[in-house]
Design a protein around this motif. Structure first.
Motif, PDB file in Angstrom:
ATOM      1  N   PHE A  57       0.884  -1.315   0.006  1.00  0.00           N
ATOM      2  CA  PHE A  57      -0.146   0.097  -0.079  1.00  0.00           C
ATOM      3  C   PHE A  57       1.077   1.159   0.134  1.00  0.00           C
ATOM      4  CE2 PHE A  57       0.819  -1.639   4.279  1.00  0.00           C
ATOM      5  CZ  PHE A  57       1.359  -0.530   4.910  1.00  0.00           C
ATOM      6  N   TYR A  58       1.952   1.269  -0.210  1.00  0.00           N
ATOM      7  CA  TYR A  58       3.090   2.100  -0.273  1.00  0.00           C
ATOM      8  C   TYR A  58       3.112   3.220  -1.283  1.00  0.00           C
ATOM      9  CZ  TYR A  58       5.178  -1.539   2.645  1.00  0.00           C
ATOM     10  OH  TYR A  58       5.339  -2.704   3.284  1.00  0.00           O
ATOM     11  N   ARG A  59       3.627   4.129  -1.412  1.00  0.00           N
ATOM     12  CA  ARG A  59       3.529   5.397  -2.652  1.00  0.00           C
ATOM     13  C   ARG A  59       4.229   4.469  -3.788  1.00  0.00           C
ATOM     14  NH1 ARG A  59       2.585  10.768  -3.081  1.00  0.00           N
ATOM     15  NH2 ARG A  59       2.408  10.706  -0.716  1.00  0.00           N
ATOM     16  N   TYR A  75       8.947   3.683   0.657  1.00  0.00           N
ATOM     17  CA  TYR A  75       8.589   2.611   1.719  1.00  0.00           C
ATOM     18  C   TYR A  75       8.088   2.859   2.748  1.00  0.00           C
ATOM     19  CZ  TYR A  75      11.389  -0.698  -1.194  1.00  0.00           C
ATOM     20  OH  TYR A  75      11.888  -1.516  -2.370  1.00  0.00           O
ATOM     21  N   CYS A  76       8.188   4.102   3.321  1.00  0.00           N
ATOM     22  CA  CYS A  76       7.742   4.735   4.424  1.00  0.00           C
ATOM     23  C   CYS A  76       6.760   5.448   4.296  1.00  0.00           C
ATOM     24  CB  CYS A  76       8.817   5.266   5.262  1.00  0.00           C
ATOM     25  SG  CYS A  76      10.188   4.360   5.659  1.00  0.00           S
ATOM     26  N   SER A  77       5.780   5.504   3.511  1.00  0.00           N
ATOM     27  CA  SER A  77       4.365   6.191   3.488  1.00  0.00           C
ATOM     28  C   SER A  77       3.422   5.229   2.907  1.00  0.00           C
ATOM     29  CB  SER A  77       4.630   7.083   2.406  1.00  0.00           C
ATOM     30  OG  SER A  77       4.882   6.507   1.130  1.00  0.00           O
ATOM     31  N   PRO A 119      -1.674   7.879  -1.818  1.00  0.00           N
ATOM     32  CA  PRO A 119      -3.091   8.458  -1.485  1.00  0.00           C
ATOM     33  C   PRO A 119      -3.897   7.433  -2.078  1.00  0.00           C
ATOM     34  CG  PRO A 119      -1.048   9.995  -2.212  1.00  0.00           C
ATOM     35  CD  PRO A 119      -0.518   8.705  -2.287  1.00  0.00           C
ATOM     36  N   LEU A 120      -3.687   6.802  -3.253  1.00  0.00           N
ATOM     37  CA  LEU A 120      -4.662   5.713  -3.842  1.00  0.00           C
ATOM     38  C   LEU A 120      -5.363   5.009  -2.592  1.00  0.00           C
ATOM     39  CD1 LEU A 120      -5.321   4.996  -6.652  1.00  0.00           C
ATOM     40  CD2 LEU A 120      -3.947   2.781  -6.328  1.00  0.00           C
ATOM     41  N   PHE A 121      -4.495   4.582  -1.609  1.00  0.00           N
ATOM     42  CA  PHE A 121      -5.229   3.835  -0.385  1.00  0.00           C
ATOM     43  C   PHE A 121      -5.418   4.458   0.897  1.00  0.00           C
ATOM     44  CE2 PHE A 121      -2.070   1.085  -2.873  1.00  0.00           C
ATOM     45  CZ  PHE A 121      -3.218   0.317  -3.413  1.00  0.00           C
ATOM     46  N   GLY A 122      -4.943   5.854   0.992  1.00  0.00           N
ATOM     47  CA  GLY A 122      -5.267   6.523   2.249  1.00  0.00           C
ATOM     48  C   GLY A 122      -4.026   7.314   2.748  1.00  0.00           C
ATOM     49  N   THR A 123      -3.942   7.239   4.076  1.00  0.00           N
ATOM     50  CA  THR A 123      -2.798   8.291   4.602  1.00  0.00           C
ATOM     51  C   THR A 123      -2.320   7.379   5.825  1.00  0.00           C
ATOM     52  OG1 THR A 123      -4.388   8.948   6.436  1.00  0.00           O
ATOM     53  CG2 THR A 123      -4.255  10.120   4.286  1.00  0.00           C
TER      54      THR A 123
END
Length: 570
Positions: free
Chosen positions: A75-77, A90-92, A95-99
């Protein structure tokens, strides 16, 4: 061995296990872990793509399955060239999946239901949009920035040919030549998967440091551990020699898998030992699970020695054919291999990379290779037969000692979407092979939640990133919840009994009486488990029925073909 004792009305079995009960009581030794493919699970924002909020909303539904953890596919950027397995940060959260706040809320809700959240880690490669790779492209050959990846000079008079003959998992060469900042043709970089997924160079200490930082970032946010993608590929053999075998490293004639220069190299184990130390420094029994395509299974057990991974996927079991002797062999060899290192075996029948087992077991032929799907031009599965076999195979699997992985939707009996039109396909395998290999989109179609709503309740707007087949309505969760004989309720009943009877921590002994080659039967701590993979009914002892894969599983004391049962021993 098993001693059979006759009584006037019953047959009692005295067993001496070939697999002893687990001595440790760590949760992961007998865990049930449910894989979530986020973009296809549940869409609360109405854009046709599943999101973290949708997963959080359905945690109570998952808790009703009596699972221990969920594993989230990436679900990462990401540019989403390979459904998120091309990671740009890897540490985000993309936005497709949320925050990140949505992720924290998901972990908190799961924790309230005693469910751990395991995340996918992709350490073999990243996206070509990752800042580290962009810096490498801008840097000169031989620079520290390029040393984070596998750059090499080409062969031929002008370096116009790839450095070696390695092929991509997704088709075509595993090398791409870059254009240097001055506009001239330059070095080549390795990508065992898509061109957009450059492989990291794990000979670089800086790569080790980067991933240790990533591990701690997510552990600090409360994750229960990591499923490690392509865990067998991190280290490549020195010199990068040519390879004439399969691109995925599986054994083929003349090319044993243990000789593949891009997989299973000894240095990998030092990486996972260092990661294990990091996880052990956190409370809560955090886990590592390897996706490692290693054969034979005796070699796979090296990955789960006491100071390395906790679990590794058992692909030999996942790919077992509908053939009783083959199934018995893979179960026994798996238990034997993993028992030698004191690790649990994991069992799995479906995931996001293979044809769902409802479809797979409905084929008369061998079906596609791993990593491929079924398309309109392929043999179409017999879905009635496939579902009967899938339910039976699941019931047997859930009675085996060790851990279990479930793939979202299998509890509904979902088949693949084998008639998906080509214009909707997104898998890079399809595009890199010009449609010769249809790819994996058919097993990633969004889930059906409510039969009478647009997109079967996946999204309130009716949007869906992949079209769902018309038969999805009969498999929707609301329909199956109301049917006591549904596949959903079979899973619920089996998982509840598995926990109550502690079958995951149990033992295994083969039942000695085989009425024909179609029967696989074993005893696990007071339960006789049997599956009939043959064409004729099989006589079983007169014992109380705990659970059957179908209401008509038994004809008196005879087990019907393509059915499985759990029987209570005296």
């Amino acid at each position: 061995m098993v001693e059979q004792l006759a009584t006037p009305s019953r047959t009692r079995l005295r067993v001496v296990p070939v697999h002893e009960p687990a001595t440790g009581r760590e949760w992961w030794r007998s865990s049930v872990i449910y894989q979530i493919y986020p973009r296809s699970f549940r869409d609360l924002r109405g854009d046709g793509i599943g999101d973290l909020q949708g997963i959080t909303a359905e945690i109570p539904a998952l808790a009703n399955l009596d699972i221990d953890a969920v594993w989230l596919s990436p679900f990462y950027r990401s540019p989403q060239k390979d459904a998120g397995y091309d990671v740009a940060d890897y540490c985000s959260v993309d936005p497709l999946f949320g925050t990140l706040e949505d992720f924290d809320a998901l972990v908190a809700e799961a924790s309230r239901h005693n469910i751990r959240v395991i995340v996918d880690l992709v350490p073999n490669h990243c996206s070509d949009q990752h800042p580290l790779f962009q810096a490498a492209l801008a840097a000169p050959a031989g620079s520290p920035a390029r040393d984070l990846f596998i750059f090499r000079e080409g062969t031929g008079e002008h370096g116009q040919n790839p450095p070696n003959n390695w092929q991509s998992h997704f088709g075509g060469p595993a090398w791409t030549r870059v254009t240097e900042p001055d506009g001239t043709p330059g070095q080549w970089y390795l990508h065992l998967f898509d061109t957009s997924q450059p492989d990291f160079n794990w000979d670089s200490p800086a790569v080790h440091a980067e991933f240790e930082k990533i591990l701690r970032f997510w552990l600090d946010r409360g994750v229960g551990g990591f499923r490690v993608d392509v865990a067998h590929a991190l280290i490549k053999k020195s010199g990068l020699p040519d390879w004439g075998g399969r691109a995925d490293g599986s054994s083929s004639e003349g090319f044993p898998g243990d000789a593949a220069p891009m997989f299973g190299q000894p240095g990998i184990h030092d990486i996972f030992r260092s990661w294990r130390k990091i996880l052990d420094s956190y409370d809560g029994e955090r886990v590592l699970c390897a996706e490692a395509t290693i054969d034979p299974v005796d070699r796979l057990s090296d990955w789960v020695r006491p100071d390395e991974m906790h679990q590794t996927f058992n692909f030999a079991y996942l790919h077992h054919p509908w053939h009783a002797p083959a199934l018995r062999e893979v179960i026994e060899s798996s238990l034997r291999a993993f028992d030698q290192v004191g690790a649990p075996t994991t069992w799995v029948l479906s995931n996001h990379d293979v044809v769902r087992h409802t479809s797979r077991f409905g084929l008369t032929g061998a079906g596609p290779r791993s990593g491929d799907g079924l398309g309109p031009q392929d043999e179409q599965p017999d879905l009635e037969l496939g579902l009967a076999r899938a339910r039976a195979a699941t019931l047997l699997m859930l009675a085996l000692p060790g851990g279990v992985y479930l793939y979202q939707g299998e509890e509904l009996g979902l088949p693949d979407h084998t008639l998906l039109p080509d214009e909707f396909r997104q898998d890079p395998t399809f595009h890199r092979t010009a449609g010769v290999r249809v790819g994996r989109d058919g097993n990633r179609v969004p889930l059906p939640w409510k039969a009478n709503l647009p997109s079967y309740g996946f999204s309130a707007t009716g949007e869906s990133w992949l079209p769902q087949p018309p038969i999805w309505g009969r498999h929707s969760r609301d329909i199956e919840e109301r049917n006591p004989d549904s596949t959903l309720n079979l899973y619920r009943n089996a998982l509840a009994l598995r926990r109550e009877l502690r079958l995951g921590d149990g033992s295994l002994a083969w039942w000695p009486e085989h009425d024909g080659e179609g029967l696989v039967a074993f005893v696990n701590d007071g339960v006789l488990v049997a599956i009939n993979m043959g064409d004729a009914p099989v006589q079983l002892p007169d014992l109380p029925l705990l659970l059957g894969s179908a209401p008509d599983a038994l004809e008196g004391d005879r087990l019907r073909p393509n059915r499985a049962v759990w029987l209570r021993l005296d």
